[in-house]
Design an enzyme around this catalytic site. Structure first.
Site, PDB file in Angstrom:
ATOM      1  N   GLU A  35       0.824  -1.210   0.000  1.00  0.00           N
ATOM      2  CA  GLU A  35       0.000   0.000   0.000  1.00  0.00           C
ATOM      3  C   GLU A  35       0.859   1.261   0.000  1.00  0.00           C
ATOM      4  O   GLU A  35       0.537   2.243  -0.665  1.00  0.00           O
ATOM      5  CB  GLU A  35      -0.955  -0.001   1.198  1.00  0.00           C
ATOM      6  CG  GLU A  35      -2.073  -1.026   1.104  1.00  0.00           C
ATOM      7  CD  GLU A  35      -2.982  -0.815  -0.102  1.00  0.00           C
ATOM      8  OE1 GLU A  35      -3.059   0.328  -0.610  1.00  0.00           O
ATOM      9  OE2 GLU A  35      -3.610  -1.786  -0.537  1.00  0.00           O
ATOM     10  N   ASP A  68      -9.696   6.131  -2.329  1.00  0.00           N
ATOM     11  CA  ASP A  68      -8.542   6.656  -3.072  1.00  0.00           C
ATOM     12  C   ASP A  68      -9.059   7.271  -4.370  1.00  0.00           C
ATOM     13  O   ASP A  68     -10.277   7.429  -4.555  1.00  0.00           O
ATOM     14  CB  ASP A  68      -7.511   5.551  -3.323  1.00  0.00           C
ATOM     15  CG  ASP A  68      -7.994   4.517  -4.335  1.00  0.00           C
ATOM     16  OD1 ASP A  68      -9.211   4.474  -4.626  1.00  0.00           O
ATOM     17  OD2 ASP A  68      -7.145   3.766  -4.851  1.00  0.00           O
ATOM     18  N   TYR A  94      -6.351   6.663   4.334  1.00  0.00           N
ATOM     19  CA  TYR A  94      -6.423   5.626   3.306  1.00  0.00           C
ATOM     20  C   TYR A  94      -5.604   4.393   3.693  1.00  0.00           C
ATOM     21  O   TYR A  94      -6.086   3.258   3.610  1.00  0.00           O
ATOM     22  CB  TYR A  94      -5.941   6.151   1.948  1.00  0.00           C
ATOM     23  CG  TYR A  94      -5.756   5.004   0.977  1.00  0.00           C
ATOM     24  CD1 TYR A  94      -6.848   4.426   0.357  1.00  0.00           C
ATOM     25  CD2 TYR A  94      -4.499   4.445   0.753  1.00  0.00           C
ATOM     26  CE1 TYR A  94      -6.710   3.327  -0.471  1.00  0.00           C
ATOM     27  CE2 TYR A  94      -4.346   3.351  -0.067  1.00  0.00           C
ATOM     28  CZ  TYR A  94      -5.459   2.798  -0.681  1.00  0.00           C
ATOM     29  OH  TYR A  94      -5.311   1.696  -1.485  1.00  0.00           O
TER      30      TYR A  94
END
Length: 352
Positions: free
Chosen positions: A37, A138, A120
């Site tokens: 991520e 996102d 996020y």
């Protein structure tokens, strides 16, 4: 019109068949999912895959990464850009090793306190690794959700993010990780920024923008301020051994990386004179020029070669400076702009 139950079912059925193969989708290890991520922020999947493999092979555990020095971590990150991500992640992993016995906390409240973890990243790692009910929002999800609801809210505003998270919350009460990944995958493969493949969309019947003919108008996002441009002068300085002077950056941008001494044009003469403790004549013509783009600014770099051979030792005692033999370039972390200059110097030397 969006029908919650069938929408989620249609989306997940499509995702199970059409999702791309990615190494981080083959694990439930929160450390690996977290790595992916962080790497995927501002970077395309196809670029990340090789970096992910190299990084996880070198730092297979929280413990391994926590013990590594920052220079080595940055070396394995080199080329991905946005180096503050790597520094923050390294610091966060050291916090995990010290405070949580090397285990990534499964509490969103604890996880978000770690260095560099924003809304996020928290939602993505917690939902994918632990299936906690947190929606990820996102760029892909902003686009998909705006179109599905024909929503013209400004996605650059924090209030819009909060509203979208609230609207998505019912969909992540179960299969949170799968739903979040499916939404992002739909945005990446079908509901693309330009020329979306609406005819192949598994949730087309739920999409209000498709029915209203407004797909190409969404999402709405206010334009960012124009990029700042800085004129930079970069100096190639050699010693009697033919080695090149390099300096470790102290500024926030590209902090800790190495570069040839470089200063803003308006102050470069004064700075290079102070550096060499001498009045230095900067040549009229640069030996090389390049442009380097960042998200928020552009560097126009002119590279000048100082003709005088430098034979002084005062910089050697300063760890901010170092003498570089070109054959040792891979031992240092250089940003992309400096790699271009290094390539030019190697080519120049091979032709001499």
């Amino acid at each position: 019109m969006l029908h919650p139950d069938t929408f989620k079912e249609n989306l997940l059925d499509w995702f199970k068949i059409n999702q791309r193969e990615m190494p981080w989708r083959e694990t439930t290890n929160p450390y690996y999912i977290w790595i992916s991520e962080v790497m995927l922020q501002q970077t395309q999947v196809k670029t990340v895959i090789d970096y992910y493999h190299r990084f996880t092979e070198r730092f297979p555990t929280v413990e391994e990464l926590s013990k590594a020095n920052q220079d080595e971590v940055l070396k394995y990150w080199e080329g991905l850009g946005y180096y503050s991500r790597a520094r923050n992640f390294h610091t966060a992993i050291q916090e995990v090793a010290e405070s949580y016995q090397g285990k990534v906390p499964d509490s969103p409240e604890l996880f978000e306190k770690l260095k560099g973890v924003g809304p996020y990243t928290k939602a993505a790692v917690m939902s994918i690794a632990f299936d906690l009910p947190l929606p990820t929002v996102d760029g892909n999800v902003f686009r998909v959700w705006s179109r599905l609801n024909n929503d013209f809210s400004d996605t650059a505003k924090q209030s819009t993010r909060k509203a979208f998270e609230a609207e998505l919350l019912p969909y992540v009460e179960s299969e949170a990780g799968q739903f979040n990944q499916a939404m992002m995958e739909l945005g990446a493969l079908i509901c693309t920024p330009k020329s979306p493949l609406c005819l192949f969309c598994p949730v087309q019947s739920h999409c209000e923008a498709f029915q209203q003919g407004t797909v190409e108008e969404l999402p709405v996002k206010t334009k960012k301020v124009k990029k700042k441009t800085i004129q930079q002068d970069c100096f190639i300085i050699r010693n009697s051994k033919g080695e090149y002077l390099i300096e470790q950056r102290q500024e926030k941008l590209l902090n800790g990386m190495w570069e040839f001494p470089m200063y803003e044009h308006k102050e470069s003469q004064q700075k290079v004179n102070k550096l060499l403790d001498d009045n230095v004549e900067i040549p009229d013509k640069p030996i090389y020029q390049l442009k380097h783009q960042f998200t928020h600014l552009t560097w126009n770099i002119k590279v000048y070669e100082i003709k005088e051979t430098i034979s002084f030792e005062q910089l050697t005692s300063n760890p901010q400076f170092c003498w570089l033999n070109l054959s040792d370039r891979n031992q240092f972390n250089f940003p992309a702009s400096m790699h271009k200059i290094l390539d030019h110097l190697e080519k120049q030397n091979s032709e001499d």
